[in-house]
Scaffold this motif. Structure first.
Motif, PDB file in Angstrom:
ATOM      1  N   ASP A  29      17.669  42.726  65.887  1.00 15.08           N
ATOM      2  CA  ASP A  29      18.956  42.577  66.565  1.00 15.08           C
ATOM      3  C   ASP A  29      19.099  43.529  67.745  1.00 15.08           C
ATOM      4  OD1 ASP A  29      20.403  40.497  65.450  1.00 15.08           O
ATOM      5  OD2 ASP A  29      20.935  41.688  63.691  1.00 15.08           O
ATOM      6  N   GLU A  30      18.084  43.634  68.549  1.00 14.15           N
ATOM      7  CA  GLU A  30      18.196  44.490  69.729  1.00 14.15           C
ATOM      8  C   GLU A  30      18.052  43.636  70.974  1.00 14.15           C
ATOM      9  OE1 GLU A  30      13.585  45.601  70.733  1.00 14.15           O
ATOM     10  OE2 GLU A  30      14.998  47.206  70.324  1.00 14.15           O
ATOM     11  N   ARG A  31      18.507  44.131  72.084  1.00  3.90           N
ATOM     12  CA  ARG A  31      18.313  43.449  73.367  1.00  3.90           C
ATOM     13  C   ARG A  31      18.711  41.980  73.275  1.00  3.90           C
ATOM     14  NH1 ARG A  31      14.487  46.441  76.561  1.00  3.90           N
ATOM     15  NH2 ARG A  31      13.480  44.583  77.316  1.00  3.90           N
ATOM     16  N   GLY A  32      19.809  41.724  72.612  1.00  2.16           N
ATOM     17  CA  GLY A  32      20.276  40.353  72.489  1.00  2.16           C
ATOM     18  C   GLY A  32      19.629  39.577  71.365  1.00  2.16           C
ATOM     19  N   GLY A  33      18.678  40.224  70.663  1.00  2.00           N
ATOM     20  CA  GLY A  33      18.020  39.571  69.541  1.00  2.00           C
ATOM     21  C   GLY A  33      16.697  38.952  69.954  1.00  2.00           C
ATOM     22  N   ILE A  34      15.596  39.519  69.488  1.00  2.00           N
ATOM     23  CA  ILE A  34      14.265  38.988  69.776  1.00  2.00           C
ATOM     24  C   ILE A  34      13.384  39.212  68.553  1.00  2.00           C
ATOM     25  CG2 ILE A  34      14.289  39.342  72.278  1.00  2.00           C
ATOM     26  CD1 ILE A  34      12.695  41.916  71.842  1.00  2.00           C
ATOM     27  N   ALA A  35      12.224  38.533  68.537  1.00  2.00           N
ATOM     28  CA  ALA A  35      11.252  38.798  67.482  1.00  2.00           C
ATOM     29  C   ALA A  35      10.595  40.146  67.756  1.00  2.00           C
ATOM     30  CB  ALA A  35      10.195  37.696  67.452  1.00  2.00           C
ATOM     31  N   ARG A  36      10.395  40.924  66.685  1.00  2.00           N
ATOM     32  CA  ARG A  36       9.567  42.114  66.844  1.00  2.00           C
ATOM     33  C   ARG A  36       8.125  41.642  67.024  1.00  2.00           C
ATOM     34  NH1 ARG A  36      12.146  46.677  64.047  1.00  2.00           N
ATOM     35  NH2 ARG A  36      13.933  45.926  62.862  1.00  2.00           N
ATOM     36  N   PRO A  37       7.339  42.341  67.850  1.00  2.00           N
ATOM     37  CA  PRO A  37       5.913  42.031  67.818  1.00  2.00           C
ATOM     38  C   PRO A  37       5.407  42.199  66.383  1.00  2.00           C
ATOM     39  CG  PRO A  37       6.421  43.486  69.660  1.00  2.00           C
ATOM     40  CD  PRO A  37       7.668  43.405  68.798  1.00  2.00           C
ATOM     41  N   ALA A  38       4.640  41.243  65.890  1.00  2.00           N
ATOM     42  CA  ALA A  38       4.177  41.319  64.507  1.00  2.00           C
ATOM     43  C   ALA A  38       2.883  40.537  64.346  1.00  2.00           C
ATOM     44  CB  ALA A  38       5.238  40.765  63.549  1.00  2.00           C
ATOM     45  N   VAL A  39       2.098  40.949  63.356  1.00  2.00           N
ATOM     46  CA  VAL A  39       0.874  40.232  62.996  1.00  2.00           C
ATOM     47  C   VAL A  39       0.906  40.017  61.487  1.00  2.00           C
ATOM     48  CG1 VAL A  39      -1.637  40.387  62.793  1.00  2.00           C
ATOM     49  CG2 VAL A  39      -0.521  41.116  64.905  1.00  2.00           C
ATOM     50  N   VAL A  40       0.756  38.762  61.082  1.00  2.00           N
ATOM     51  CA  VAL A  40       0.702  38.421  59.660  1.00  2.00           C
ATOM     52  C   VAL A  40      -0.564  37.601  59.434  1.00  2.00           C
ATOM     53  CG1 VAL A  40       1.801  37.121  57.801  1.00  2.00           C
ATOM     54  CG2 VAL A  40       3.220  38.426  59.406  1.00  2.00           C
TER      55      VAL A  40
END
Lengths: 144, 45
Positions: A29-40
């Motif tokens: 929920d930052e900067r208007g809401g974005i995906a965190r960089p992530a690797v799964v």
């Protein structure tokens, strides 16, 4: 972007974040809401067997850590044809390849200075410096 | 760097279908014969 960058994998869009970004717990929920960089990494049986999630938009996992996590699965190697060469279509904000190395060098110097001036962020700055060194090495290997 | 709050034990990865760059659907559970590396990123700019 797949053809522009000759990517060897599909790019999937989750524009409203409802199908993968939120179910995988990587919404931020930052900067208007974005995906965190992530690797799964999802194993052959469908289980999640590795996950790395950034603290914020600026974190990146080290490439070697991703390779090690994949290798740890012990799966046989898969031969895959290299992606077809794409046609470069740089946008207005594209940075020329020759600018990448000095760009990362500048970012590295800034991180060194931050670490020197603010001991409480030294470890974080050192990690960023190492990241910039990896990117500089990668930039040097790119064909101009 | 890992967000400690994001750590969790091994679970079945949530299935999903998303649209790829050509407009075709891509479903995670269609790829059970291989490992899948999911990289979440904010998109192009």
């Amino acid at each position: 972007m797949v053809s522009k960058l000759a990517l060897g994998f599909p790019l999937l869009s989750d524009a409203d974040a409802s199908r993968a970004i939120r179910p995988y717990g990587v919404w931020h929920d930052e900067r208007g809401g974005i995906a965190r960089p992530a690797v799964v990494i999802v194993g052959p049986g469908g289980d999640e067997c590795f996950r790395w999630v950034a603290r914020d938009f600026a974190d990146r996992i080290a490439e070697d850590d991703v390779v090690a996590a994949v290798a740890a699965l012990g799966l046989p190697p898969v031969r895959q044809a290299p992606p077809a060469a794409g046609t470069p279509e740089p946008g207005d904000t594209a940075m020329p390849v020759r600018a990448l190395e000095p760009y990362f060098r500048g970012a590295r110097f800034a991180a060194v200075a931050m670490g020197m001036r603010h001991p409480q962020v030294k470890a974080d700055a050192d990690a960023y410096v190492a990241e910039m060194d990896r990117y500089r090495e990668a930039a040097r290997t790119l064909r101009h | 760097m890992t967000d400690a709050s994001a750590e969790r034990t091994i679970v079945t990865a949530p299935d999903f279908t998303l649209t790829d760059q050509s407009g075709a659907g891509w479903t995670l559970s269609d790829h059970r014969d291989a490992a899948v590396l999911l990289v979440f990123y904010r998109g192009d700019w």
